[in-house]
Design a protein around this motif. Structure first.
Motif, PDB file in Angstrom:
ATOM      1  N   THR A  93       0.863  -1.176   0.000  1.00  9.81           N
ATOM      2  CA  THR A  93       0.000   0.000   0.000  1.00  9.81           C
ATOM      3  C   THR A  93       0.908   1.236   0.000  1.00  9.81           C
ATOM      4  O   THR A  93       1.858   1.304   0.768  1.00  9.81           O
ATOM      5  CB  THR A  93      -0.903   0.019   1.242  1.00  9.81           C
TER       6      THR A  93
ATOM      7  N   LYS B 207      -6.271  -0.241   0.454  1.00 16.57           N
ATOM      8  CA  LYS B 207      -5.147  -1.157   0.652  1.00 16.57           C
ATOM      9  C   LYS B 207      -4.684  -1.751  -0.673  1.00 16.57           C
ATOM     10  O   LYS B 207      -5.479  -1.945  -1.595  1.00 16.57           O
ATOM     11  CB  LYS B 207      -5.542  -2.266   1.617  1.00 16.57           C
ATOM     12  N   ASP B 208      -3.389  -2.037  -0.743  1.00 18.59           N
ATOM     13  CA  ASP B 208      -2.764  -2.670  -1.912  1.00 18.59           C
ATOM     14  C   ASP B 208      -2.810  -1.769  -3.148  1.00 18.59           C
ATOM     15  O   ASP B 208      -2.715  -2.258  -4.278  1.00 18.59           O
ATOM     16  CB  ASP B 208      -3.426  -4.018  -2.247  1.00 18.59           C
TER      17      ASP B 208
END
Length: 237
Positions: A30, A123-124
């Protein structure tokens, strides 16, 4: 007894798996990048303290901790790359030190900032945490028909803030005045000299058309006002 022991072991293994699963980190990174700029002059804000807070919801409510702290660089940026905790009970939020700018509502205004919620940071993925902050300035306007030819004289003008076009210190409008006009803005803001109104720093402009029995004249006036500065837009026709 053997079966009971096996069951206990299976239960412990299952609980351990759940606990570990709840604390697992993502395999992907992230990325969070703060961008703090002044839209009135496109200048970055340097040395502004920023941080990322990790929040967690549980039986005891919501708890949090700081996982990243920095100050913005020469480009008004601060960058953080990490593997986020998986699961919806973990989330991350951006924070910025607004005390660095002065007194909000008097010295500066926040035009753009990221929403602070459990969905703010994805996220990510790469996340741009963009803040657009500008300062207030003071503007006086003067309208004077110096060669008045009578009550049918008409002034039509278009007035606008050029550098910042949104928020409470921005404006963009057309208006009309008739007759032998002799007017300037009145009132006082922040205990400053009479006649000045709160606007955003940057360029301000007025374009006008004066219609009289003798003919039509046109004009333009503009002024750049810096942070906390004073400027005047003047129409003499």
């Amino acid at each position: 007894m053997v079966y009971k022991k096996i069951n206990y072991v299976l239960i412990l293994l299952a609980l351990s798996t759940l606990l570990l699963g709840g604390c697992r980190k993502s395999k992907e990174y992230t990325e969070i990048e703060f961008v703090v700029i002044n839209p009135a002059n496109n200048e970055p804000f340097v040395g502004i303290p920023v941080k990322i807070r990790k929040k967690k919801s549980g039986m005891g409510g919501i708890t949090g901790e700081t996982v990243f702290e920095a100050v913005t660089d020469a480009n008004g940026r601060a960058y953080y790359k990490f593997r986020a905790k998986k699961g919806s009970k973990f989330w991350y939020t951006p924070n910025i030190d607004y005390d660095s700018f002065g007194v909000q509502g008097k010295d500066y205004s926040i035009l753009v900032r990221p929403e602070v919620s459990s969905y703010t940071v994805k996220k990510d993925e790469y996340n741009e945490m963009r803040y657009e902050i500008t300062f207030y300035a003071y503007l006086k306007s003067i309208y004077k028909n110096i060669n008045c030819e009578g009550p049918t004289d008409t002034l039509v003008y278009h007035k606008q803030s050029l550098s910042v076009k949104q928020g409470g210190g921005a404006y963009n409008y057309t208006a009309t005045r008739t007759g032998c006009v002799d007017y300037e803005t009145s009132g006082s803001v922040d205990n400053n000299p009479t006649g000045y109104s709160h606007v955003y720093m940057g360029w301000h402009k007025i374009e006008w058309e004066a219609r009289k029995p003798s003919g039509i004249t046109y004009g333009t006036d503009s002024v750049y006002i810096d942070k906390g500065g004073f400027g005047t837009l003047q129409v003499l026709y």
